[in-house]
Design a protein around this motif. Structure first.
Motif, short mmCIF file in Angstrom:
data_model
loop_
_atom_site.label_atom_id
_atom_site.label_comp_id
_atom_site.label_asym_id
_atom_site.label_seq_id
_atom_site.Cartn_x
_atom_site.Cartn_y
_atom_site.Cartn_z
N MET A 395 0.85 -1.19 0.00
CA MET A 395 0.00 0.00 0.00
C MET A 395 0.89 1.24 0.00
O MET A 395 1.97 1.24 0.59
N ASP A 396 0.45 2.28 -0.68
CA ASP A 396 1.18 3.54 -0.62
C ASP A 396 1.26 4.01 0.82
O ASP A 396 0.24 4.04 1.52
N PRO A 397 2.44 4.36 1.30
CA PRO A 397 2.57 4.74 2.72
C PRO A 397 1.76 5.97 3.10
O PRO A 397 1.34 6.10 4.25
N LEU A 398 1.53 6.88 2.16
CA LEU A 398 0.67 8.01 2.45
C LEU A 398 -0.77 7.56 2.64
O LEU A 398 -1.48 8.04 3.54
N GLU A 399 -1.21 6.64 1.83
CA GLU A 399 -2.57 6.14 1.94
C GLU A 399 -2.79 5.43 3.27
O GLU A 399 -3.84 5.58 3.91
N LEU A 400 -1.81 4.65 3.70
CA LEU A 400 -1.93 3.97 4.98
C LEU A 400 -2.10 4.99 6.11
O LEU A 400 -2.91 4.80 7.02
N ARG A 401 -1.35 6.06 6.04
CA ARG A 401 -1.47 7.08 7.07
C ARG A 401 -2.84 7.74 7.04
O ARG A 401 -3.46 7.98 8.08
N ARG A 402 -3.32 8.06 5.86
CA ARG A 402 -4.63 8.70 5.74
C ARG A 402 -5.74 7.83 6.34
O ARG A 402 -6.72 8.34 6.90
N ARG A 403 -5.61 6.53 6.22
CA ARG A 403 -6.65 5.63 6.73
C ARG A 403 -6.68 5.55 8.25
O ARG A 403 -7.65 5.04 8.82
N ASN A 404 -5.61 6.03 8.89
CA ASN A 404 -5.50 5.81 10.33
C ASN A 404 -5.38 7.07 11.17
O ASN A 404 -5.49 6.99 12.40
N TRP A 405 -5.13 8.23 10.56
CA TRP A 405 -4.91 9.36 11.41
C TRP A 405 -6.21 9.94 11.96
O TRP A 405 -7.30 9.65 11.48
N ILE A 406 -6.07 10.75 12.99
CA ILE A 406 -7.21 11.41 13.62
C ILE A 406 -7.70 12.50 12.69
O ILE A 406 -6.92 13.35 12.25
N GLY A 407 -8.98 12.48 12.36
CA GLY A 407 -9.53 13.49 11.46
C GLY A 407 -9.67 14.83 12.14
O GLY A 407 -9.85 14.92 13.36
N HIS A 408 -9.58 15.90 11.35
CA HIS A 408 -9.62 17.24 11.94
C HIS A 408 -10.92 17.50 12.69
O HIS A 408 -10.96 18.28 13.64
N GLU A 409 -11.99 16.82 12.27
CA GLU A 409 -13.28 17.04 12.91
C GLU A 409 -13.41 16.28 14.24
O GLU A 409 -14.37 16.46 14.99
N GLU A 410 -12.42 15.45 14.56
CA GLU A 410 -12.49 14.62 15.77
C GLU A 410 -11.82 15.26 16.99
O GLU A 410 -11.85 14.68 18.08
N PHE A 411 -11.23 16.44 16.82
CA PHE A 411 -10.55 17.09 17.95
C PHE A 411 -11.56 17.82 18.82
O PHE A 411 -12.54 18.36 18.31
N PRO A 412 -11.33 17.88 20.14
CA PRO A 412 -10.23 17.25 20.89
C PRO A 412 -10.37 15.74 20.91
O PRO A 412 -11.48 15.21 20.94
N PHE A 413 -9.21 15.06 20.90
CA PHE A 413 -9.20 13.60 20.76
C PHE A 413 -8.29 13.01 21.84
O PHE A 413 -7.14 13.44 21.99
N THR A 414 -8.81 12.04 22.56
CA THR A 414 -8.01 11.34 23.57
C THR A 414 -7.43 10.08 22.94
O THR A 414 -8.17 9.21 22.46
N THR A 415 -6.10 10.00 22.92
CA THR A 415 -5.42 8.91 22.25
C THR A 415 -5.41 7.65 23.09
O THR A 415 -5.71 7.66 24.29
N VAL A 416 -5.00 6.56 22.47
CA VAL A 416 -4.91 5.29 23.18
C VAL A 416 -3.86 5.35 24.29
O VAL A 416 -3.92 4.58 25.25
N ALA A 417 -2.91 6.30 24.21
CA ALA A 417 -1.90 6.46 25.25
C ALA A 417 -2.38 7.36 26.38
O ALA A 417 -1.66 7.56 27.36
N GLY A 418 -3.58 7.95 26.25
CA GLY A 418 -4.16 8.72 27.34
C GLY A 418 -4.02 10.22 27.25
O GLY A 418 -4.51 10.93 28.13
#
Length: 797
Positions: A395-418
């Motif tokens: 998979m294109d590495p940019l595409e992989l990132r796009r599929r997993n990053w936090i979307g701008h509309e999701e902020f504020p966002f609490t990550t899995v690390a807390g």
């Protein structure tokens, strides 16, 4: 770059590309480095350092040194230790952490090459240095401890025999069920990454000058430090000098990169000698001492695992980290790798996270904070492993990132690390970077080169990062067992003439605080930029502060300045209302003047009010005659800048040579106070990140000798070694402070290293190369290509 992001509002200073106020003195040589300073009766100290990585000290004989003309005193560690405590560690990361004593001068054992064993004091620095040859030390060699994994094995030689182990601590962080995530995954990618040791190379070497006043028991310590307030506290605890009797001054400081975020033994030695001899004592390090004895950065082995579905959705991440503590724990040595613990998931969403860090003692120079302090290591691990996962999924590495990053509309966002990220827009920064980079065209060129079996391969590297900076809040630091807080102090003094003095607890060493703080204060007070003077770095002038590190200065210190200025305006409003015979609610404040709403001729400038307060002829009842104000800020959250860095490299497979062909970085640091300063920070940070990827490494032999102990052996890149950078910004204001600012000092270093290494791996992966340890030198690349060819792993174009 000039666009709407750099254009301040009309008449405003924040957002203006002001030339730095600090630079005139620096470029004309009118500076006060610690080594420039002198005092009547000044004595000079030289330090004898161990040539062995590990040995028992049988005897130290200084008699011959004392006979040399010009020598005033000489001491071994045992003689100097009286009244001198262990050097401090402020971060006991676990309750059972092993914390050995750390003498400023070794008493019974030396534990790294460069460990101090004796000091000589003379009337001339060269006499002191020459007299070191007359000090005799008998050593009984002990086994060195160099390998992190071997150090933890049963029966391994011990760095601190009285502790019974080389394990300093094990610190876990877990969220969700990683075992379940792994079991549900279609793909699990495991990689081992090595973070080599790095040596900070500040332009100014360290120096200490201790000046006593024997009659009163007072001492002034001039030190090339980033942390004068912390040094004052820790030196009081270490030497027994009452804190109120100790003044610490950081004069002009020529860079630090974390190396001067430290409480070093040399400061304690200078104070101790000044107290014993009743005269001023100065020490200045040589470059070889700097390489051996100032703390190093990084030094980690990272075992990283990513679990994902076949369509590229991240399910979980596991990190098992071995961190090299070196021989002793310095001010934040054990906590430095843990600053990255919360950042390994980066900008990505996932269900589970399992982190464990084990600190390990070795017979090497202690490690501690180096630009980024744990966060570059974390970003490297996730960004490198994301590329490996993309390759596994085809998979294109940019595409992989796009599929997993936090979307701008999701902020504020609490990550899995807390952590709770307050704001961000990863899509905007990446889209801008891709457009500037010409991503599609470079991918097409890459495919063509591979099809033609071009020996010079093109690689494209990606790094999409965020970081937590602005070390705070205090309650979080307390929960992590850190001894201090994350607050910051600022004071504003309005002088009778209408000029302004800003006193800040931050202590700059090249960042441009004087300029930026002047801009912030000028806007808040409505006074000219030129009328603001900023004072710092002296515990008598600025008695409160937590100093400069971790990209905290603007988001905590700068906001403290802003809030203190608003308090001045509030005081001035009360006086203005009294003088104008109006209600405070009816006053408007704009462009530095108060006016009565609806009566524009009824007005007073803040400068006029400053003089009226000084005169004190007609003040509101009960008001003190001052417009001074101070503010101590303890922030509610960290700061989270982010961005996307793209790198294109050409790798000559016949020689291993790497050329960085193009580099684009689009960073989002919130609202920008001074774009010129931001650009400078980004450029400097990227240079250091590229240096780790391609050039720098502290290399030890099996006996514990630092074989890259000079600038001839330790490769620091110069301007011709670095590419032209294309920089741009997006702007997503922080919601955690009233100016919307975020940190920038470490962003370039955090982002750039994985971008460069990912580009190299992208170029060589089709040849079967799976990993190259940093720095990616021509020899290492050449060997990796040859080994892959011998194993027959090259893939078809």
């Amino acid at each position: 770059m000039t666009d709407q992001l750099t254009s301040p509002a009309a008449g405003r200073e924040v957002g203006r590309a002001r030339t730095r106020k600090e630079d005139a003195r620096l470029v004309t040589g009118q500076t006060l480095w610690t080594d420039n300073l002198t005092a009547p009766g000044l004595l000079h100290v030289a330090i004898l350092r161990s040539p062995l990585a590990h040995a028992r000290i049988e005897r130290v004989n200084v008699r011959s040194a004392l006979e040399r003309e010009g020598v005033v005193a000489a001491f071994g560690g045992r003689e100097l230790a009286e009244g001198l405590g262990s050097l401090p560690c402020a971060w006991q990361v676990t309750e059972d952490m092993v914390l050995p004593d750390h003498p400023a001068v070794a008493v019974d054992e030396v534990r790294y090459v460069g460990d101090p064993v004796a000091v000589v004091v003379a009337r001339d620095r060269y006499v002191a240095a020459d007299a070191l040859e007359d000090v005799w030390v008998d050593y009984e060699p002990l086994p060195p401890v160099m390998d992190l994994e071997a150090a933890l094995a049963e029966g391994a030689p011990l760095v601190h025999a009285d502790k019974g182990t080389n394990r300093c601590y094990t610190w876990p962080l877990a969220s969700g069920d990683y075992a379940a995530a792994r079991a549900a995954a279609d793909v699990v990618v495991h990689r081992r990454h090595h973070q080599q040791r790095l040596i900070p190379n500040a332009m100014e070497p360290r120096a200490s000058l201790a000046v006593p006043v024997p009659a009163t028991g007072e001492y002034t310590l001039y030190s090339s430090t980033q942390i004068p307030h912390i040094v004052r506290l820790m030196m009081a605890l270490t030497t027994g000098i009452p804190e109120q009797k100790l003044r610490v001054v950081a004069p002009d400081v020529g860079g630090g990169f974390g190396s001067k975020l430290q409480v070093y033994g040399e400061d304690a030695i200078a104070l101790t000698l000044a107290r014993r001899l009743g005269q001023p004592v100065k020490w200045t390090e040589s470059r070889s001492e700097s390489y051996q004895a100032q703390h190093h950065g990084r030094g980690q082995i990272q075992d990283v695992e990513l679990a994902a579905t076949r369509d590229g959705r991240l399910l979980g991440m596991r990190v098992d980290l071995l961190a090299d503590m070196g021989a002793y724990l310095m001010i934040i040595t054990p906590g430095t790798p843990l600053l990255g613990a919360f950042m390994y998931p980066g900008i990505y969403k996932m269900d589970a996270y399992d982190f464990r860090c084990t600190g390990v003692f070795t017979t090497r120079t202690p490690t501690d904070a180096y630009r980024g302090a744990g966060r570059p290591e974390a970003t490297f691990a996730i960004e490198r492993t994301m590329d490996e996962l993309a390759a596994e999924l085809d998979m294109d590495p940019l595409e992989l990132r796009r599929r997993n990053w936090i979307g701008h509309e999701e902020f504020p966002f609490t990550t899995v690390a807390g952590l709770t990220y307050d704001s961000g827009n990863y899509e905007a920064a990446t889209d801008r970077a891709v457009a500037l980079f010409g991503y599609a065209d470079l991918r097409a060129e890459q495919r063509a080169r591979q099809a033609n079996a071009d020996p010079v391969r093109l690689g494209i590297g990606i790094s999409t990062y965020t970081e937590m900076c602005g070390l705070a809040p205090s309650r979080i630091l307390g929960s992590l067992r850190y001894a201090a807080g994350g607050w910051e102090a600022a004071s504003i003094r309005m002088l009778p003439t209408g000029k302004v003095e800003v006193i800040t607890g931050t202590s700059p060493h090249g960042q441009g605080h004087v300029t930026a703080w002047s801009q912030i204060a000028a806007d808040a007070l409505g006074v000219p930029f030129e009328d603001v003077e900023v004072m710092h770095g002296d515990t008598r002038v600025a008695p409160q502060g937590m100093d400069t590190y971790g990209s905290r200065s603007l988001v905590i210190g700068g906001i403290a300045v802003h809030e203190a200025a608003l308090k001045v305006v509030a005081k001035a409003r009360t006086v203005a209302a009294h003088l104008l015979e109006a209600s405070e609610d009816d006053l408007e404040f704009a462009d530095g003047a108060f006016s009565v709403r609806g009566s524009p001729d009824a007005r007073r400038t803040i400068q006029e009010i400053a003089f009226a307060v000084f005169a004190a002829h007609d003040l509101p009842e009960g008001m003190e005659p001052t417009l001074n104000a101070e503010h101590l800020l303890d922030p509610d959250n960290f700061s989270y800048p982010h961005g996307t860095h793209l790198c294109a490299v050409e790798v000559d497979t016949e020689t291993g040579a790497v050329k960085v062909r193009s580099y684009v970085c689009v960073d989002d640091v919130g609202r920008v106070v001074n774009p010129m300063i931001v650009e400078g920070q980004i450029h400097g940070g990227v240079a250091q990140g590229i240096a780790q990827a391609l050039y720098e490494e502290a290399v030890y032999d099996d006996a514990g000798n630092l074989v890259s102990g000079t600038m001839a052996d330790y490769l620091v890149p110069a301007a011709p070694d670095l590419p032209d950078l294309v920089t741009d910004r997006t702007e997503t204001p922080a919601t955690s402070n009233p100016l919307g600012v975020k940190g920038v000092g470490e962003a370039g270093t955090i982002a750039s290293t994985p971008a460069v290494v990912n580009a190299i791996m992208d170029a060589l992966r089709p040849l079967g190369v799976r990993e190259i340890r940093m720095p990616c030198t021509p020899e290492r690349i050449w060997r990796a290509v040859r080994e892959a060819a011998a194993s027959g792993e090259e893939s078809a174009p």
